[in-house]
Motif scaffolding. Structure first.
Motif, PDB file in Angstrom:
ATOM      1  N   GLN A  93      24.480  63.901  56.750  1.00 12.06           N
ATOM      2  CA  GLN A  93      24.448  65.294  56.782  1.00 12.06           C
ATOM      3  C   GLN A  93      24.622  65.447  58.308  1.00 12.06           C
ATOM      4  N   PRO A  94      25.764  66.880  58.682  1.00 16.07           N
ATOM      5  CA  PRO A  94      26.176  67.133  59.816  1.00 16.07           C
ATOM      6  C   PRO A  94      25.041  67.264  60.894  1.00 16.07           C
ATOM      7  N   PHE A  95      25.169  66.892  62.147  1.00 21.17           N
ATOM      8  CA  PHE A  95      24.245  67.308  63.327  1.00 21.17           C
ATOM      9  C   PHE A  95      23.788  68.660  63.367  1.00 21.17           C
ATOM     10  N   ARG A  96      24.596  69.419  62.999  1.00 19.73           N
ATOM     11  CA  ARG A  96      24.377  71.054  63.100  1.00 19.73           C
ATOM     12  C   ARG A  96      23.296  71.376  62.101  1.00 19.73           C
ATOM     13  N   ASP A  97      23.543  70.684  60.722  1.00 17.78           N
ATOM     14  CA  ASP A  97      22.477  71.021  59.616  1.00 17.78           C
ATOM     15  C   ASP A  97      21.112  70.644  60.180  1.00 17.78           C
ATOM     16  N   TYR A  98      20.934  69.462  60.705  1.00 19.10           N
ATOM     17  CA  TYR A  98      19.728  68.841  61.281  1.00 19.10           C
ATOM     18  C   TYR A  98      19.094  70.066  62.278  1.00 19.10           C
ATOM     19  N   LEU A 155      26.467  65.466  70.188  1.00 19.88           N
ATOM     20  CA  LEU A 155      27.535  66.038  70.127  1.00 19.88           C
ATOM     21  C   LEU A 155      28.786  65.515  71.107  1.00 19.88           C
ATOM     22  N   ASN A 162      30.913  58.041  67.305  1.00 22.18           N
ATOM     23  CA  ASN A 162      30.164  57.851  65.866  1.00 22.18           C
ATOM     24  C   ASN A 162      28.478  57.520  66.219  1.00 22.18           C
ATOM     25  N   TRP A 168      26.001  59.714  66.040  1.00 21.60           N
ATOM     26  CA  TRP A 168      25.329  60.346  64.960  1.00 21.60           C
ATOM     27  C   TRP A 168      25.486  59.563  63.306  1.00 21.60           C
ATOM     28  N   GLU A 169      26.650  58.979  63.384  1.00 24.65           N
ATOM     29  CA  GLU A 169      26.842  58.408  62.106  1.00 24.65           C
ATOM     30  C   GLU A 169      26.042  56.887  62.221  1.00 24.65           C
ATOM     31  N   TYR A 194      22.591  57.286  61.557  1.00 23.20           N
ATOM     32  CA  TYR A 194      22.325  57.669  60.014  1.00 23.20           C
ATOM     33  C   TYR A 194      22.318  56.366  59.070  1.00 23.20           C
TER      34      TYR A 194
END
Length: 855
Positions: free
Chosen positions: A34-39, A112, A116, A118-119, A122
């Motif tokens: 899920q994108p960082f902004r969704d978190y 941000l 990579n 954030w990936e 995950y």
């Protein structure tokens, strides 16, 4: 850097750790990235809250109260003298706005535009999440297989339960047979050296009916539980049962478990199922089974187990034997119950025959009864004695030897010849037709024109009350004058039934007045009687007063009556200005007392300290205000004025029960069944006294009996004669006197010369004990009819009483209240027997002694 800034840095580090933990949890649950902004959108509010919670808790706990107050003062808050809770609230409120950490900005900087990162987070979080799911699934499967295993093990155990008991029964039977062939041990009391374990003899199997009867015999070994103690067979067999259960049952159950369950257990746990796993499951159930089995084994008959031990174990054979033994046990129980019932019926018949209607009043209807009822110090006894003095023959029955002696002296001084009989002395006067004696000396076959029975309310006394019942209901006279308190009126009238009774009620001419100011020792003045409830307190109080310039008389229970009489005379004649006494002052002692002062409101009654009863307060307080000397009687208290005044003024509860004791007729009937004094005490306990009565406890008689039970003394003395010696009125609290009694009894049955009493003339206590020893010797002499011999010992006792009187005059000033442990002087007002230092030392020692008991 100030302290709050340092704490903030630590809070920031902890906040980052908790936010990263939250990210891992959020990402791990997602099947796709899920994108960082969704978190940030979903968890933004919670993230901000993390900081506030971490920061406020950290700063509240790590900053001292002093630092908080300083911070608040710098911001013009008034916090001096403010409560802790208020200071903490103000400080937390201020910290909410103190340099907040922007968690959102920190997250954006971290993830941000960071390639990579954030990936990668995950991938790592998802791997950890899936790994944890596998572990949880495996643990769930392990729990299921263990639960299945538990159920299977318990199921097999329940099926094997009866067979297991048969095997344990056999093993125990063999051990009991073996133990019955060994030595029997017993403990011998070695006094100060403790108990000694000695080999007595071999066990006799016929002495034991059930296993339980044998379990509490000593094995001869010691064991440590909380502390070292001698081992009993109960402990030994308990261990044996535990060992047999653990050694046999685990392997048996393991062998009976299904192969499929063992394989499943191995596949899931990667462990081979073993006896140890079974043992872990069985620990609690086996403890319960062991307890149940031990209770069943206790009920087994020794004779059955001795037979069983000789038969090699075979499940089928032993199962059949057990069934037969159970049938025999049931039959035995039935037979025993029937035997008990037969014994009970026979015993009930015996109780009825022995005690029957013994305690029904049997007064003569042609007697004129005069009941003198009233408060203390109202002239009741005076009026009754005046009537007796004018009679051609008279008998005065006193509650105390001192009062009997007082009436004896009074009548003889007035030219009325009067004899004296108290058990410890007999004084015959030529030409006498009057007798003054203690109530226990009453004999119903002797006739007098007038009999006076004093202090009739004593009929309720648990040990002596029956003497009053016997005197009131069996008095043989033309007139019987009964003197008692107001609350005894109904009881006495009920006892006298429809006999002719003239009731004379007396009221105080001199009123009682309670002082509303607490008494202090410095308030003591001429005419005061200070009352406390122990010899020790009397002597300490007298010493204090003597040293402050007062001349003091003393009265207490263990004081020789002759000495007491002299002490009272000093007060009456004005040689002593103050008298200090126990509650003995409340029993018929007429003294010119201006004020009664209660130094204590509680007394020890043989079992514990308790507050004085209303009747006791009235009996003592009533001695204040001698008619013709004082217009009012004063009463003062050192504490609880309101409570004690209420007790003094409340209406007396009427007496409804009186005490009964064994009579000659009862013993005569008992002897038709048995001559065992122990069995008589057993029947006395079984006997239910008639309505409105209670039984004498016979405590002292029972205690003395233990010293002669199953001895030559008991064997050679007739039952009534033995009881007479058990009933001798002396202080069984004195070890020296009990030994003297026992030695005299032994000399008596052997036909030897009676041992002379031990006489010591050192200190006051030795003199008083010597007086008691002489009194006990005289009790024996008068009971044996050796009156001439008693004259010498009476003269010697009189010399001892003179010595006590002189000692009190010369030594009382030297007496101090001391700590009974270290001997240090204590203030008079100090309420305890040991000083604070000894108290705390003993408390600490007890604490360490307690912990030393543990291994």
């Amino acid at each position: 850097m100030d302290l709050i800034s340092e704490v903030r840095q630590l809070a920031v580090i902890r906040t980052k750790e908790k936010v990263l933990e939250d990210i891992n949890y959020y990402l791990g649950k997602q099947e796709e990235l899920q994108p960082f902004r969704d978190y940030l959108y979903e968890r933004g509010h919670y993230i901000d809250q993390i900081w506030m919670n971490v920061w406020l808790n950290k700063v509240s706990n790590d900053i001292s109260r002093k630092e908080k107050k300083l911070y608040l003062k710098e911001r013009n808050f008034e916090v001096d003298g403010a409560p802790r809770k208020y200071i903490n609230h103000l400080f937390r409120t201020e910290m909410k706005s103190y340099d907040p950490f922007d968690v959102g900005s920190w997250l954006k900087e971290t993830f941000l535009n960071q390639g990579n990162k954030w990936e990668e987070r995950y991938v790592q979080a998802r791997e950890e999440f899936l790994e944890n799911q596998k572990k949880e699934q495996l643990e769930k499967e392990k729990q299921e297989v263990r639960s299945h295993l538990n159920e299977s093990v318990i199921s097999i155990l329940e099926k094997e339960n009866s067979k297991l008991y048969l095997y344990l029964r056999y093993e125990l039977a063999k051990q009991i047979v073996k133990d019955l062939r060994t030595s029997k041990y017993r403990l011998v009391d070695e006094g100060h050296y403790g108990d000694k374990l000695i080999s007595d003899s071999l066990f006799n199997e016929n002495d034991y009916k059930n296993v339980e009867d044998f379990l509490y015999e000593l094995t001869g070994s010691t064991e440590k539980t909380i502390y070292w103690e001698y081992e009993r067979y109960f402990d030994k067999y308990n261990r044996m049962l535990e060992e047999i259960l653990l050694d046999n049952i685990s392997e048996k159950i393991l062998n009976q478990l299904p192969v499929s369950l063992k394989e499943k257990f191995f596949n899931i746990t990667n462990e081979t199922l073993s006896c140890w796993h079974i043992y872990e499951i069985l620990t609690e159930p086996l403890n319960n089974i062991q307890t149940v089995f031990m209770e069943k084994l206790k009920e087994e008959y020794i004779a059955d187990l001795i037979t069983l031990a000789a038969i090699p174990f075979d499940m089928v054979i032993h199962e059949e034997i057990y069934k037969l033994d159970l049938e025999k046990k049931e039959q035995r129980k039935k037979n025993e119950a029937e035997a008990i019932e037969r014994e009970k019926v026979a015993e009930d018949r015996m109780l009825k025959d022995i005690f029957g209607r013994e305690y029904s009043p049997s007064y003569l209807r042609n007697i004129q009864y005069v009941l003198h009822i009233g408060e203390t110090n109202t002239g009741k006894t005076h009026h009754a004695l005046e009537k007796m003095k004018r009679a051609s023959s008279g008998l005065y029955l006193a509650p105390l030897r001192l009062l009997a002696l007082e009436v004896y002296d009074k009548l003889n001084s007035e030219g009325i010849p009067c004899g004296l009989k108290t058990g410890e002395e007999e004084k015959e006067v030529e030409g006498t037709s009057h007798l003054s004696c203690t109530v226990e000396m009453f004999h119903e076959r002797e006739f007098y024109e007038v009999i006076v029975i004093d202090e009739a309310q004593m009929i309720t006394d648990k040990d002596r009350g029956f003497s009053w019942f016997k005197a009131i209901t069996k008095a043989n006279a033309k007139e019987v004058h009964i003197i008692g308190s107001l609350n005894s009126k109904d009881m006495v009238l009920e006892l006298l039934g429809d006999a002719q009774v003239d009731v004379k009620e007396y009221r105080r001419d001199v009123p009682l007045e309670v002082e509303q100011k607490l008494f202090r020792m410095k308030h003591t003045v001429k005419g005061d009687a200070l009352v406390c409830f122990s010899r020790k307190r009397v002597l300490e109080t007298a010493s204090l007063l003597e040293n402050e310039g007062h001349s003091v008389s003393m009265v207490y229970g263990s004081m020789p009556p002759e000495t007491r009489k002299k002490q009272m005379k000093r007060f009456i004649n004005g040689e002593a200005t103050v008298i200090v006494s126990t509650d003995a002052i409340g029993m018929g002692l007429n003294l010119p007392i201006r004020r009664i002062v209660f130094l204590e409101n509680e007394k020890f009654d043989g079992t514990g300290r308790r507050r004085l009863t209303s009747q006791e307060v009235k009996q003592i307080a009533g001695r204040a205000g001698r008619k013709g000397i004082y217009n009012v009687g004063k009463v003062a208290f050192m504490t609880d004025i309101k409570v004690m005044t209420r007790l003094l003024e409340q209406v007396d509860e009427p007496v409804h029960t009186f005490t009964v004791a064994p009579t000659t007729a009862i013993f005569e009937r008992f002897q038709r069944y048995s001559r065992d004094m122990g069995y008589f005490f057993h029947l006395w306990d079984k006997f239910e006294s008639p309505k409105g009565t209670k039984k004498a406890s016979l405590t002292e008689e029972r205690e003395l009996y233990t010293f002669v039970q199953n001895t030559e003394i008991e064997a050679r003395l007739p039952l009534m004669e033995l009881y007479g010696f058990l009933h001798l009125p002396f202080s069984t609290k004195e070890v020296v006197l009990i030994k003297q009694w026992r030695d005299t009894m032994e000399a008596l049955v052997k036909g030897e010369e009676l041992p002379e009493p031990q006489i010591k003339t050192g200190g006051l206590e030795e003199l008083e004990l010597s007086y008691k020893a002489l009194g006990l010797h005289l009790l024996f002499l008068y009971r044996l009819g050796r009156v001439t011999e008693a004259i010498y010992w009476e003269r010697l006792r009189e010399e001892i009483s003179d010595d006590v009187h002189e000692k009190l005059k010369t030594d009382v000033k030297k007496i101090r209240k001391k700590c009974k442990h270290c001997g240090r002087n204590l203030p008079f007002e100090f309420k305890y027997q040991i000083c604070d230092s000894c108290h705390w030392t003993r408390k600490e020692r007890r604490k360490y002694d307690f912990f030393d008991e543990f291994p």
